[in-house]
Design a protein around this motif. Structure first.
Motif, PDB file in Angstrom:
ATOM      1  N   ARG A   1     -44.912   4.110  37.322  1.00  0.00           N
ATOM      2  CA  ARG A   1     -43.812   3.236  37.716  1.00  0.00           C
ATOM      3  C   ARG A   1     -43.857   2.884  39.202  1.00  0.00           C
ATOM      4  N   GLU A   2     -44.029   3.875  40.067  1.00  0.00           N
ATOM      5  CA  GLU A   2     -44.036   3.595  41.502  1.00  0.00           C
ATOM      6  C   GLU A   2     -45.226   2.734  41.882  1.00  0.00           C
ATOM      7  N   GLU A   3     -46.380   2.997  41.278  1.00  0.00           N
ATOM      8  CA  GLU A   3     -47.558   2.193  41.596  1.00  0.00           C
ATOM      9  C   GLU A   3     -47.334   0.733  41.197  1.00  0.00           C
ATOM     10  N   ARG A   4     -46.718   0.497  40.048  1.00  0.00           N
ATOM     11  CA  ARG A   4     -46.431  -0.878  39.614  1.00  0.00           C
ATOM     12  C   ARG A   4     -45.541  -1.586  40.634  1.00  0.00           C
ATOM     13  N   GLN A   5     -44.530  -0.876  41.106  1.00  0.00           N
ATOM     14  CA  GLN A   5     -43.604  -1.476  42.069  1.00  0.00           C
ATOM     15  C   GLN A   5     -44.279  -1.733  43.412  1.00  0.00           C
ATOM     16  N   LEU A   6     -45.147  -0.797  43.841  1.00  0.00           N
ATOM     17  CA  LEU A   6     -45.849  -0.974  45.109  1.00  0.00           C
ATOM     18  C   LEU A   6     -46.819  -2.155  45.047  1.00  0.00           C
ATOM     19  N   VAL A   7     -47.548  -2.292  43.950  1.00  0.00           N
ATOM     20  CA  VAL A   7     -48.482  -3.403  43.797  1.00  0.00           C
ATOM     21  C   VAL A   7     -47.735  -4.729  43.855  1.00  0.00           C
ATOM     22  N   ASP A   8     -46.616  -4.805  43.152  1.00  0.00           N
ATOM     23  CA  ASP A   8     -45.838  -6.048  43.153  1.00  0.00           C
ATOM     24  C   ASP A   8     -45.256  -6.344  44.538  1.00  0.00           C
ATOM     25  N   SER A   9     -44.749  -5.309  45.214  1.00  0.00           N
ATOM     26  CA  SER A   9     -44.175  -5.502  46.550  1.00  0.00           C
ATOM     27  C   SER A   9     -45.230  -5.970  47.536  1.00  0.00           C
ATOM     28  N   LEU A  10     -46.423  -5.378  47.474  1.00  0.00           N
ATOM     29  CA  LEU A  10     -47.498  -5.784  48.375  1.00  0.00           C
ATOM     30  C   LEU A  10     -47.895  -7.234  48.115  1.00  0.00           C
ATOM     31  N   TRP A  11     -48.031  -7.578  46.849  1.00  0.00           N
ATOM     32  CA  TRP A  11     -48.407  -8.945  46.498  1.00  0.00           C
ATOM     33  C   TRP A  11     -47.338  -9.929  46.990  1.00  0.00           C
ATOM     34  N   SER A  12     -46.088  -9.620  46.739  1.00  0.00           N
ATOM     35  CA  SER A  12     -44.996 -10.517  47.147  1.00  0.00           C
ATOM     36  C   SER A  12     -44.927 -10.645  48.667  1.00  0.00           C
ATOM     37  N   THR A  13     -45.140  -9.519  49.378  1.00  0.00           N
ATOM     38  CA  THR A  13     -45.074  -9.552  50.846  1.00  0.00           C
ATOM     39  C   THR A  13     -46.208 -10.371  51.441  1.00  0.00           C
ATOM     40  N   CYS A  14     -47.396 -10.228  50.894  1.00  0.00           N
ATOM     41  CA  CYS A  14     -48.571 -10.891  51.479  1.00  0.00           C
ATOM     42  C   CYS A  14     -48.735 -12.338  51.021  1.00  0.00           C
ATOM     43  N   TYR A  15     -48.365 -12.620  49.770  1.00  0.00           N
ATOM     44  CA  TYR A  15     -48.685 -13.937  49.213  1.00  0.00           C
ATOM     45  C   TYR A  15     -47.449 -14.746  48.830  1.00  0.00           C
TER      46      TYR A  15
ATOM     47  N   GLU B   1     -45.200 -14.676  46.663  1.00  0.00           N
ATOM     48  CA  GLU B   1     -44.933 -14.994  45.261  1.00  0.00           C
ATOM     49  C   GLU B   1     -44.981 -13.702  44.448  1.00  0.00           C
ATOM     50  N   PRO B   2     -44.313 -13.686  43.302  1.00  0.00           N
ATOM     51  CA  PRO B   2     -44.351 -12.464  42.486  1.00  0.00           C
ATOM     52  C   PRO B   2     -45.753 -12.219  41.933  1.00  0.00           C
ATOM     53  N   SER B   3     -46.059 -10.985  41.686  1.00  0.00           N
ATOM     54  CA  SER B   3     -47.343 -10.666  41.065  1.00  0.00           C
ATOM     55  C   SER B   3     -47.288 -10.986  39.574  1.00  0.00           C
ATOM     56  N   SER B   4     -48.448 -11.016  38.967  1.00  0.00           N
ATOM     57  CA  SER B   4     -48.502 -11.304  37.527  1.00  0.00           C
ATOM     58  C   SER B   4     -47.940 -10.159  36.693  1.00  0.00           C
ATOM     59  N   LEU B   5     -47.664  -9.011  37.322  1.00  0.00           N
ATOM     60  CA  LEU B   5     -47.022  -7.923  36.584  1.00  0.00           C
ATOM     61  C   LEU B   5     -45.662  -8.362  36.057  1.00  0.00           C
ATOM     62  N   ARG B   6     -44.983  -9.208  36.809  1.00  0.00           N
ATOM     63  CA  ARG B   6     -43.679  -9.710  36.367  1.00  0.00           C
ATOM     64  C   ARG B   6     -43.833 -10.596  35.133  1.00  0.00           C
ATOM     65  N   GLU B   7     -44.811 -11.495  35.180  1.00  0.00           N
ATOM     66  CA  GLU B   7     -45.030 -12.398  34.054  1.00  0.00           C
ATOM     67  C   GLU B   7     -45.383 -11.628  32.786  1.00  0.00           C
ATOM     68  N   LYS B   8     -46.127 -10.545  32.964  1.00  0.00           N
ATOM     69  CA  LYS B   8     -46.558  -9.754  31.815  1.00  0.00           C
ATOM     70  C   LYS B   8     -45.495  -8.763  31.349  1.00  0.00           C
ATOM     71  N   GLY B   9     -44.369  -8.718  32.059  1.00  0.00           N
ATOM     72  CA  GLY B   9     -43.302  -7.788  31.688  1.00  0.00           C
ATOM     73  C   GLY B   9     -43.636  -6.339  31.958  1.00  0.00           C
ATOM     74  N   LEU B  10     -44.514  -6.096  32.933  1.00  0.00           N
ATOM     75  CA  LEU B  10     -44.966  -4.731  33.223  1.00  0.00           C
ATOM     76  C   LEU B  10     -44.332  -4.141  34.467  1.00  0.00           C
ATOM     77  N   LEU B  11     -43.528  -4.936  35.174  1.00  0.00           N
ATOM     78  CA  LEU B  11     -42.912  -4.402  36.393  1.00  0.00           C
ATOM     79  C   LEU B  11     -41.759  -3.473  36.064  1.00  0.00           C
ATOM     80  N   SER B  12     -40.923  -3.900  35.134  1.00  0.00           N
ATOM     81  CA  SER B  12     -39.792  -3.082  34.707  1.00  0.00           C
ATOM     82  C   SER B  12     -39.814  -3.005  33.192  1.00  0.00           C
TER      83      SER B  12
END
Length: 372
Positions: free
Chosen positions: A295-309, A311-322
Motif C-alpha cells: 500500500r505505501e509503495e503504491r502511494q509513494l509511486v503515485d505521489s512521485l509521478w504526480s509531483t514530477c509530471y 499528472e496522476p500515475s496510471s495506478l489511478r486509472e487501473k484502480g490500484l492506488l486505493s
C-alpha cells in the motif's frame, strides 16, 4: 515470606481479607503495617543506586574486570539492565549527573563487538525524543565516537546500531544536524547505501529522508554527492522496505522547490521515470495479497509521478492506488472483551434514567477502606 521471592498469594489473601466488605473497617496494627511494607519493599529496586553501581563497573578498566572474572556476556547483561532504566527520560537525564554517560560512550570503543553494539543501542534509547540528553551527549562529544563506529567499525551490526543512535541524537536537534553535516555525514550515508546489509541501507535511507524533510536546503548537498543516483538504484531493490525508504527520500528531493521543474532530482529525471514505470508494471502484476502489503509503495509511486509530471500515475486509472475497502476502519471486535472493569462498570451506569430493579454492586477494590 519464602526465601525465593515474595509471598504474592499471602499478600492477595491479606488484601482481600481486609477489604471484602464482610467486616467493619479497622486500623492496621503496627505488625501488619511492617509486614506489608517489608513485602513490598523487597520488590522495590533503587534505580539510582543500581545505575551508580553500573557506572562504577563501566569506569573500571576492561583488563581489571577480566581479571576478576567478569565476562563480555556479563557486561552485555548489565547494559541490558541499564537500557531498561534509561527508558525513563528522568533516569536518562540522571545518568550524566551520576557520572555514567562518559564511560558508556567509552564502551563504543570496547574490544568486543557485542558490547560496542549494545552501548550504541543504550545511547540511542537515552537520546530518543529527549532534547536534554541530546544536549548532554553533544556536550560530552558523543557524536564523534558514534560517527567513528558508523563509518569505520568492522562489524556491520555495530555500524547499524551506531547509525540508529546518530539518527536519534540529531533528530529535531539543529546543533546535532550541523555537526553531522560538518563531519561529512552525508558522504558517510552515501557509502552506507552501498553496503550489503539491507537493514543498514534502510536505516541510512530513513535518516536521509528525515534530514531532507527537516532541512530542504540539504537537497543541494545530496545532489552534489550523487545520492539521487544511488537512491534510484535502491528504488528497484528486492527488499520492499528498502524500496519504500528510497522512494520516500526521492519524494523529498522531488518536492524541493530549488531544484527546477522536477525538484531536486535534476538530470536523473529520465531514469526516475523509467523506474516508476517499472514499479507500476510490477505493482500491476501483484497478487491481491501482495497489493495489500504494498500500500505505501503504491502511494509513494503515485505521489512521485504526480509531483514530477503534474499528472496522476496510471495506478489511478487501473484502480490500484486505493483498493476497495482499504480505507475502511476494521470492525471493533475486541474492545468489549478487554474493556477495563471499572470503565465498563461506569459505562453501564452512565445515562441511566431509571434505577434498575436489581441494584448493581460497586466493583471490589483491594486494600483497606478509607477512614470515615
Amino acid at each position: 515470606m519464602a526465601k525465593d521471592g515474595p509471598n504474592w498469594d499471602g499478600l492477595l489473601k491479606w488484601s482481600i481479607a481486609n477489604s471484602d466488605g464482610t467486616r467493619p473497617t479497622r486500623n492496621l496494627s503496627e505488625e501488619d503495617k511492617r509486614w506489608f511494607m517489608e513485602a513490598m519493599q523487597s520488590q522495590t529496586v533503587d534505580v539510582i543506586k543500581r545505575m551508580k553501581e553500573i557506572t562504577m563497573v563501566m569506569q573500571t578498566p576492561e583488563q581489571v574486570l577480566e581479571a576478576q572474572g567478569v565476562t563480555a556476556a556479563d557486561i552485555q547483561d548489565m547494559l541490558d539492565e541499564l537500557q531498561e532504566h534509561v527508558e525513563s527520560i528522568d533516569m536518562a537525564n540522571d545518568l550524566h549527573s551520576i557520572g555514567g554517560l562518559v564511560p558508556l560512550l567509552g564502551y563504543l570503543k570496547n574490544s568486543h563487538a557485542n558490547i560496542r553494539a549494545k552501548a550504541a543501542e543504550v545511547v540511542s534509547t537515552i537520546v530518543q525524543n529527549n532534547p536534554r540528553s541530546q544536549q548532554l551527549v553533544m556536550e560530552a562529544n558523543g557524536l564523534e565516537p558514534l560517527l567513528s563506529s558508523f563509518t569505520s567499525d568492522p562489524d556491520v551490526t555495530v555500524r547499524t546500531k551506531a547509525l540508529g543512535a546518530i539518527s536519534s541524537l540529531i533528530r529535531h536537534n539543529k546543533p546535532g544536524i550541523a555537526a553531522f553535516r560538518l563531519a561529512n555525514g552525508y558522504a558517510a550515508l552515501r557509502d552506507a547505501l552501498g553496503a550489503d546489509s539491507v537493514r543498514f541501507q534502510r536505516k541510512a535511507l530513513n535518516l536521509i529522508q528525515c534530514l531532507l524533510h527537516e532541512n530542504h536546503s540539504d537537497c543541494n548537498v545530496v545532489n552534489e554527492l550523487g545520492l539521487p543516483r544511488v537512491m534510484l538504484h535502491l528504488a528497484s531493490s528486492e527488499d520492499a522496505e528498502v524500496r519504500e525508504a528510497a522512494l520516500r527520500g526521492l519524494l523529498e528531493l522531488a518536492r524541493d522547490k530549488t531544484g527546477g521543474s522536477n525538484g531536486g532530482l535534476g538530470e536523473e529525471d529520465e531514469k526516475l521515470k523509467q523506474i516508476l514505470e517499472e514499479r507500476i508494471k510490477g505493482i500491476s502484476l501483484m497478487s491481491p495479497e501482495d497489493l495489500g502489503a504494498a500500500r505505501e509503495e503504491r502511494q509513494l509511486v503515485d505521489s512521485l509521478w504526480s509531483t514530477c509530471y503534474k499528472e496522476p500515475s496510471s495506478l489511478r486509472e487501473k484502480g490500484l492506488l486505493s483498493l476497495p475497502g482499504e480505507d475502511d476502519l476494521p470492525p471493533d471486535v475486541a474492545s468489549k472483551h478487554f474493556e477495563p472493569p471499572l470503565r465498563g462498570w461506569a459505562a453501564d451506569h452512565t445515562g441511566d434514567s431509571k434505577p434498575s430493579v436489581k441494584k448493581q454492586e460497586a466493583p471490589l477494590l483491594l486494600g483497606p477502606s478509607p477512614p470515615n
